[in-house]
Design a protein around this motif. Sequence first.
Motif, PDB file in Angstrom:
ATOM      1  N   ARG A 155      71.203  82.033  34.044  1.00 49.12           N
ATOM      2  CA  ARG A 155      69.853  81.635  34.766  1.00 49.12           C
ATOM      3  C   ARG A 155      69.804  82.157  36.296  1.00 49.12           C
ATOM      4  O   ARG A 155      70.828  82.223  36.920  1.00 49.12           O
ATOM      5  CB  ARG A 155      69.404  80.283  34.665  1.00 49.12           C
ATOM      6  CG  ARG A 155      69.556  79.806  32.899  1.00 49.12           C
ATOM      7  CD  ARG A 155      68.479  80.369  32.209  1.00 49.12           C
ATOM      8  NE  ARG A 155      67.279  79.906  32.610  1.00 49.12           N
ATOM      9  CZ  ARG A 155      65.901  80.321  31.926  1.00 49.12           C
ATOM     10  NH1 ARG A 155      66.114  81.054  31.146  1.00 49.12           N
ATOM     11  NH2 ARG A 155      64.922  79.777  32.597  1.00 49.12           N
ATOM     12  N   LYS A 162      58.032  85.971  34.543  1.00 49.59           N
ATOM     13  CA  LYS A 162      59.219  85.832  34.010  1.00 49.59           C
ATOM     14  C   LYS A 162      60.168  87.248  33.865  1.00 49.59           C
ATOM     15  O   LYS A 162      59.456  88.226  34.160  1.00 49.59           O
ATOM     16  CB  LYS A 162      59.388  85.172  32.637  1.00 49.59           C
ATOM     17  CG  LYS A 162      58.595  85.929  31.472  1.00 49.59           C
ATOM     18  CD  LYS A 162      58.479  84.937  30.386  1.00 49.59           C
ATOM     19  CE  LYS A 162      57.757  85.978  28.834  1.00 49.59           C
ATOM     20  NZ  LYS A 162      57.758  85.165  28.017  1.00 49.59           N
ATOM     21  N   ARG A 190      62.395  75.534  33.334  1.00 51.49           N
ATOM     22  CA  ARG A 190      62.471  76.789  32.809  1.00 51.49           C
ATOM     23  C   ARG A 190      61.124  77.400  32.642  1.00 51.49           C
ATOM     24  O   ARG A 190      60.204  76.775  31.940  1.00 51.49           O
ATOM     25  CB  ARG A 190      63.329  76.760  31.336  1.00 51.49           C
ATOM     26  CG  ARG A 190      64.752  76.124  31.667  1.00 51.49           C
ATOM     27  CD  ARG A 190      65.206  75.820  30.092  1.00 51.49           C
ATOM     28  NE  ARG A 190      65.252  77.197  29.305  1.00 51.49           N
ATOM     29  CZ  ARG A 190      66.296  77.611  28.965  1.00 51.49           C
ATOM     30  NH1 ARG A 190      67.380  77.633  29.994  1.00 51.49           N
ATOM     31  NH2 ARG A 190      66.203  78.926  28.613  1.00 51.49           N
ATOM     32  N   THR A 227      62.845  78.581  36.898  1.00 52.14           N
ATOM     33  CA  THR A 227      63.895  79.617  36.562  1.00 52.14           C
ATOM     34  C   THR A 227      63.691  80.412  35.541  1.00 52.14           C
ATOM     35  O   THR A 227      62.685  80.340  34.494  1.00 52.14           O
ATOM     36  CB  THR A 227      65.253  78.759  36.207  1.00 52.14           C
ATOM     37  OG1 THR A 227      64.901  77.888  35.131  1.00 52.14           O
ATOM     38  CG2 THR A 227      65.483  77.823  37.314  1.00 52.14           C
ATOM     39  N   THR A 228      64.240  81.532  35.631  1.00 56.18           N
ATOM     40  CA  THR A 228      64.043  82.527  34.458  1.00 56.18           C
ATOM     41  C   THR A 228      65.491  83.110  33.996  1.00 56.18           C
ATOM     42  O   THR A 228      66.776  82.801  34.349  1.00 56.18           O
ATOM     43  CB  THR A 228      63.002  83.789  34.727  1.00 56.18           C
ATOM     44  OG1 THR A 228      62.740  84.134  33.846  1.00 56.18           O
ATOM     45  CG2 THR A 228      63.603  84.430  36.067  1.00 56.18           C
ATOM     46  N   GLN A 229      65.405  83.901  33.041  1.00 60.46           N
ATOM     47  CA  GLN A 229      66.445  84.716  32.626  1.00 60.46           C
ATOM     48  C   GLN A 229      67.302  85.521  33.902  1.00 60.46           C
ATOM     49  O   GLN A 229      66.458  86.090  34.503  1.00 60.46           O
ATOM     50  CB  GLN A 229      66.223  85.754  31.319  1.00 60.46           C
ATOM     51  CG  GLN A 229      67.753  86.335  30.969  1.00 60.46           C
ATOM     52  CD  GLN A 229      66.949  87.274  29.851  1.00 60.46           C
ATOM     53  OE1 GLN A 229      65.932  87.147  29.164  1.00 60.46           O
ATOM     54  NE2 GLN A 229      67.888  88.224  29.350  1.00 60.46           N
ATOM     55  N   ASN A 255      64.697  71.810  38.266  1.00 59.36           N
ATOM     56  CA  ASN A 255      64.349  73.191  37.733  1.00 59.36           C
ATOM     57  C   ASN A 255      63.387  73.081  36.706  1.00 59.36           C
ATOM     58  O   ASN A 255      63.436  72.060  36.004  1.00 59.36           O
ATOM     59  CB  ASN A 255      65.722  74.123  37.486  1.00 59.36           C
ATOM     60  CG  ASN A 255      66.676  74.352  38.629  1.00 59.36           C
ATOM     61  OD1 ASN A 255      67.640  74.747  38.287  1.00 59.36           O
ATOM     62  ND2 ASN A 255      66.150  74.065  39.886  1.00 59.36           N
TER      63      ASN A 255
END
Length: 214
Positions: free
Chosen positions: A169, A192, A78, A153-155, A76
């Motif tokens: 995540r 994002k 970020r 990946t994101t919040q 992954n």
Amino acid sequence: MCYQTKITKQKEEIAERFNAEVTDLNTYQPQEFCSAFEHPKTPVITHEAPNKVQLFHWGLIPSWSEDNSIRNYTLNARIETLAEKKSFKDVIQNRCLIIADGFYEWQWRNKNGSKKEKYLITLPSQELFSFAGIYTQWTDFNNDIINSYSIITTQANELMSEIHNTKQRMPIILKKQDEQHWLQGENYKDFKFPYSCNLIATSLENTTGQLGLF
């Protein structure tokens, strides 16, 4: 984060959904469970060949890497730190669509994680979709070229915050109308959080239970 996915559609369905050739999928087999740490080859579409579906390994190996062990740490990426990490910062524009029809996540049911509940996350009707990804090529000691990718990946959104309730995540699932925007190199920061699409979470411990649609 995202370490378990599924891709159960036939290659003809993939070709139709993404309007792309699948001639390179001779060894493709639908998989109910793809584990990132096994570094499987799964279908992707790259910005260099946007009309072709290819099989790349999960776990990005930077071109400068001395061996492939780094791929355990690049499953992954970020989105918040893409431009800072050595493994990713030089390949931000190496965009790809990582094709799937679901992914798995575990919800912690107590504080220490000894009790967990497994969920399958899909779009409505378990239709095909794509994760936002980046990729690279690495040449091994036999001079073979290895193509590999990392899922961005994101919040977590509201639904995934409830399920992935430790790190909060989620992988970036691209809206169909934005897939070409991603491939064509639009500013990655535009994708994002709160970028999201409709998701359904189905408990695999209790198959009659679903968490909402967001």
